[in-house]
Design an enzyme around this catalytic site. Structure first.
Site, PDB file in Angstrom:
ATOM      1  N   CYS A 164      10.298 -26.738 -16.298  1.00 27.96           N
ATOM      2  CA  CYS A 164      10.710 -25.388 -15.970  1.00 27.96           C
ATOM      3  C   CYS A 164      11.467 -24.679 -17.066  1.00 27.96           C
ATOM      4  O   CYS A 164      11.440 -23.421 -17.175  1.00 27.96           O
ATOM      5  CB  CYS A 164      11.064 -25.236 -14.581  1.00 27.96           C
ATOM      6  SG  CYS A 164      12.572 -26.263 -14.061  1.00 27.96           S
ATOM      7  N   GLU A 172      12.869 -22.402  -6.269  1.00 28.84           N
ATOM      8  CA  GLU A 172      13.150 -22.452  -7.746  1.00 28.84           C
ATOM      9  C   GLU A 172      11.802 -22.440  -8.382  1.00 28.84           C
ATOM     10  O   GLU A 172      10.966 -23.368  -7.967  1.00 28.84           O
ATOM     11  CB  GLU A 172      13.878 -23.679  -8.110  1.00 28.84           C
ATOM     12  CG  GLU A 172      15.246 -23.855  -7.430  1.00 28.84           C
ATOM     13  CD  GLU A 172      16.233 -22.579  -7.762  1.00 28.84           C
ATOM     14  OE1 GLU A 172      16.149 -21.857  -8.813  1.00 28.84           O
ATOM     15  OE2 GLU A 172      17.011 -22.446  -6.801  1.00 28.84           O
TER      16      GLU A 172
HETATM   17  P1  NAD Z   1       2.562 -25.037  -8.238  1.00 29.99           P
HETATM   18  O1  NAD Z   1       3.216 -23.605  -7.737  1.00 29.99           O
HETATM   19  O2  NAD Z   1       1.360 -25.021  -8.499  1.00 29.99           O
HETATM   20  O3  NAD Z   1       2.587 -26.044  -7.023  1.00 29.99           O
HETATM   21  C1  NAD Z   1       3.969 -26.431  -6.478  1.00 29.99           C
HETATM   22  C2  NAD Z   1       3.702 -26.771  -5.130  1.00 29.99           C
HETATM   23  O4  NAD Z   1       3.054 -25.728  -4.235  1.00 29.99           O
HETATM   24  C3  NAD Z   1       2.687 -27.935  -4.914  1.00 29.99           C
HETATM   25  O5  NAD Z   1       2.890 -29.048  -3.918  1.00 29.99           O
HETATM   26  C4  NAD Z   1       1.494 -27.071  -4.486  1.00 29.99           C
HETATM   27  O6  NAD Z   1       0.428 -27.984  -3.896  1.00 29.99           O
HETATM   28  C5  NAD Z   1       1.743 -26.261  -3.542  1.00 29.99           C
HETATM   29  N1  NAD Z   1       1.011 -24.990  -3.465  1.00 29.99           N
HETATM   30  C6  NAD Z   1       0.213 -24.402  -4.633  1.00 29.99           C
HETATM   31  N2  NAD Z   1      -0.672 -23.489  -4.042  1.00 29.99           N
HETATM   32  C7  NAD Z   1      -0.057 -23.250  -2.694  1.00 29.99           C
HETATM   33  C8  NAD Z   1      -0.160 -22.330  -1.612  1.00 29.99           C
HETATM   34  N3  NAD Z   1      -1.384 -21.339  -1.994  1.00 29.99           N
HETATM   35  N4  NAD Z   1       0.208 -22.243  -0.626  1.00 29.99           N
HETATM   36  C9  NAD Z   1       1.171 -23.412  -0.495  1.00 29.99           C
HETATM   37  N5  NAD Z   1       1.669 -24.339  -1.297  1.00 29.99           N
HETATM   38  C10 NAD Z   1       0.903 -24.021  -2.570  1.00 29.99           C
HETATM   39  O7  NAD Z   1       3.649 -25.483  -9.409  1.00 29.99           O
HETATM   40  P2  NAD Z   1       3.478 -26.915 -10.078  1.00 29.99           P
HETATM   41  O8  NAD Z   1       2.307 -26.632 -11.279  1.00 29.99           O
HETATM   42  O9  NAD Z   1       3.315 -28.148  -9.261  1.00 29.99           O
HETATM   43  O10 NAD Z   1       4.747 -26.836 -10.914  1.00 29.99           O
HETATM   44  C11 NAD Z   1       5.270 -26.133 -12.118  1.00 29.99           C
HETATM   45  C12 NAD Z   1       5.483 -24.703 -12.039  1.00 29.99           C
HETATM   46  O11 NAD Z   1       7.044 -25.164 -11.093  1.00 29.99           O
HETATM   47  C13 NAD Z   1       6.121 -23.896 -12.954  1.00 29.99           C
HETATM   48  O12 NAD Z   1       5.939 -22.619 -12.704  1.00 29.99           O
HETATM   49  C14 NAD Z   1       7.586 -24.198 -13.164  1.00 29.99           C
HETATM   50  O13 NAD Z   1       8.203 -23.333 -13.878  1.00 29.99           O
HETATM   51  C15 NAD Z   1       7.749 -24.372 -11.671  1.00 29.99           C
HETATM   52  N6  NAD Z   1       9.173 -25.241 -11.665  1.00 29.99           N
HETATM   53  C16 NAD Z   1      10.555 -24.571 -11.360  1.00 29.99           C
HETATM   54  C17 NAD Z   1      11.533 -25.464 -11.515  1.00 29.99           C
HETATM   55  C18 NAD Z   1      12.791 -24.715 -11.218  1.00 29.99           C
HETATM   56  O14 NAD Z   1      13.898 -25.203 -10.955  1.00 29.99           O
HETATM   57  N7  NAD Z   1      13.018 -23.421 -11.329  1.00 29.99           N
HETATM   58  C19 NAD Z   1      11.595 -26.793 -11.382  1.00 29.99           C
HETATM   59  C20 NAD Z   1      10.322 -27.284 -11.635  1.00 29.99           C
HETATM   60  C21 NAD Z   1       9.077 -26.723 -11.775  1.00 29.99           C
END
Ligand code: NAD
Length: 542
Positions: free
Chosen positions: A327, A293
């Site tokens: 999100c 998501e």
């Molecule tokens: P992010 O993508 O920066 O991080 C999410 C997770 O991925 C973290 O645990 C992070 O450490 C990990 N991560 C980051 N880079 C990585 C890589 N290169 N390889 C593997 N893992 C990696 O997101 P965020 O800032 O924590 O959250 C915000 C984002 O999440 C926004 O885009 C938001 O829209 C989305 N979000 C979506 C939903 C949904 O239900 N659609 C819900 C909540 C958040």
């Protein structure tokens, strides 16, 4: 399997407490918050039920007071991640055979721990780690997390009850096996409930998990682990590693036993992980399940029949609660010219009344954004909007990171419906508004559909039922969660299963049986009571 067809308690949504002045819950959470703020924690990795302190640490600071240290956490290296994988696989031998009612009891107990003895703690931790106001912490860390735990148990039993038809001489049964191997949960900063749900719903279905929380959510992730531990999740079933996300993911995804990714976060990261899984596909013992998501560029469209005060309230709540870091947060709005004068006045009045500061002061509606990277990105877009010819900031536009990462709620108005902030997910308290001609409703609906790569949430506000029907049809694929006469945020487990399509995710609907189905691999068992003893069919007769 136990000796009985057990009914689980009927799932109910956890009531949201008010935290109004003078309530006991307000005093309780403030006491815990202050105690946590004045002390420090040291968060280990959790591998095989052991607290692993690697000695390589980073500090934890609240976004609203970034020089203040509330703790440290330990970083994994590759050896720790490999150990998390092997211990998960070892734990699988017993956990995958654990009767379902025992698994259910663990997570039902976890729900009651969060609803009761851990409520103030998990809320205060979320206020500190993610700078949520008490209301935002309560609806997330307490209520939504409890709802996920309770409803998932109910959904699990509904899945198990879904059985094929049998005949008198043949009994057909479906067994919902956990995935073979181990699963990987990668969680975002913005919801404590999501952080708890992603690993626990896979574990509930009998899987073992390696969980990598966000670096910006570790304080509340620790409370989640405390809850799981006290609820009785056995050693090795959920293993937690912190640290370099690329190294951790590379190590996890290289394992032939990797069997599923449960991700919530940004679209770019999810696509990279998907690509990596594709590149490794020949190494895996089974086709991994991939659930993600991801981002959104969520919209509000008002029709000329809408009520201005309803539209302005949907904008304020939809765009600015939790600093626009949901999100589902509204970040683009389309307003008809005839209503714009009134809505503009109301929005400016409301934004000017929003107080900003620490979540410990409960009069604040807005607190800080999550980290410096997010602050700098938002400041750049705001500065750009101040100078671009086709954009104009009508309220907000200031920012200050001297104490915390504070960005004023900001409303940009653009004459260009494809202006950069109409298309790009900024993930902060910034909304961009495009004013359209009243008679261009159909064209504007088309614009809404075509402007962004995402399709997560969206809302239409109108009193004219034809206009509502027209939007519902025109925007069929523009949002996975579509709201009529409401803000586009605030989905409740058991009521509005959540998820979007296009670049917003695989739309496996968190908080539904559909999601849990991704974490099982059904085995059909056909049992024949009178087994044939002659290969000849009647048609072969003379
Ligand atoms: P992010 O993508 O920066 O991080 C999410 C997770 O991925 C973290 O645990 C992070 O450490 C990990 N991560 C980051 N880079 C990585 C890589 N290169 N390889 C593997 N893992 C990696 O997101 P965020 O800032 O924590 O959250 C915000 C984002 O999440 C926004 O885009 C938001 O829209 C989305 N979000 C979506 C939903 C949904 O239900 N659609 C819900 C909540 C958040």
């Amino acid at each position: 399997m136990g000796k009985g067809f057990f009914n689980v308690p009927t799932a109910n949504n956890e009531p949201v407490k008010s935290y109004a002045p003078g309530t006991p819950e307000r005093d309780a959470v403030l006491n815990v918050y202050n105690a946590m703020y004045r002390s420090t924690i040291d968060v280990p990795l959790y591998i095989n039920g052991l607290y692993v302190k690697t000695g390589s640490t980073r500090t934890i600071s609240p976004p609203h007071d970034h020089k203040h240290v509330v703790g440290t956490y330990h970083l994994a290296d590759q050896v720790h991640v490999e150990k998390a994988i092997t211990t998960a696989l070892e734990a699988r031998k017993t956990w995958s055979k654990m009767p379902w009612e025992q698994r259910a009891a663990i997570f039902l107990k976890a729900a009651e721990l969060v609803a009761g003895p851990y409520r103030a703690k998990i809320n205060a931790a979320t206020m500190i780690a993610q700078s949520k106001t008490i209301h935002q912490a309560e609806i997330d860390a307490a209520c939504e997390f409890v709802d996920f735990l309770r409803y998932n148990v109910q959904y699990m039993t509904e899945i198990y009850k879904d059985q094929p038809k049998s005949t008198n001489d043949v009994w057909n049964r479906v067994e919902y096996r956990p995935l073979e191997g181990f699963t990987y949960a990668v969680t975002p900063f913005n919801f404590t409930a999501i952080a708890g749900n992603l690993p626990s719903c896979m574990a509930l279905m009998g899987n073992v998990v390696v969980w990598k929380p966000s670096d910006s959510q570790i304080y509340s992730a620790k409370v989640i682990m405390d809850v799981f531990e006290e609820a009785g999740v056995p050693a090795g079933v959920i293993n937690v590693v912190f640290g370099d996300p690329v190294m951790i993911s590379n190590t996890v995804l290289a394992s032939p036993d990797f069997s599923g990714l449960h991700f919530t976060g940004s679209t770019f990261v999810f696509k990279e992980l998907w690509k990596q899984i594709g590149n490794n596909i020949h190494n895996y013992k089974t086709y991994p399940r991939i659930v993600g998501e991801t981002g959104g560029k969520d919209f509000i469209i008002a029709h000329k029949s809408a009520v201005p005060k309803q539209v302005s309230t949907a904008i304020i709540r939809g765009a600015f609660e939790f600093q626009g870091q949901k999100c589902s947060a509204a970040s683009r709005a389309y307003i008809p010219k005839s209503l714009w004068g009134e809505i503009k006045k109301l929005v400016i009045e409301d934004v000017n009344s929003l107080k900003m500061g620490s979540p410990a002061d409960m009069g604040n509606f807005i607190t800080a954004v999550i980290h410096e990277g997010s602050f700098d990105k938002l400041a750049t877009y705001i500065d750009q909007a101040k100078t671009d010819k086709d954009s104009n900031i009508i309220v907000g536009g200031n920012y200050d990171k001297s104490k915390g990462y504070f960005i004023e709620p900001t409303v940009i108005v653009t004459t260009n419906p494809k202006y950069t902030t109409m298309c790009t997910e900024l993930f902060g308290p910034v909304i961009t508004i495009y004013v359209y001609e009243d008679n261009a409703y159909a064209e504007t609906l088309k614009l809404v559909d075509e402007t962004s790569e995402y399709a997560l949430t969206g809302a239409v506000l109108a009193t004219d039922r034809y206009a509502i029907a027209q939007a519902t049809d025109a925007l069929q694929n523009s949002a996975g969660n579509f709201y009529i006469n409401d803000k586009p945020t605030g989905a409740v487990v058991g009521q509005q299963p959540f998820g979007g399509a296009r670049a917003s995710g695989t739309n496996d609907k968190a908080g539904s049986a559909q999601n849990l189905l991704r974490w099982v691999s059904p085995r059909l068992i056909k049992e024949t009571f009178i087994t044939p003893t002659d290969y000849r069919y009647p048609f072969l007769g003379e």
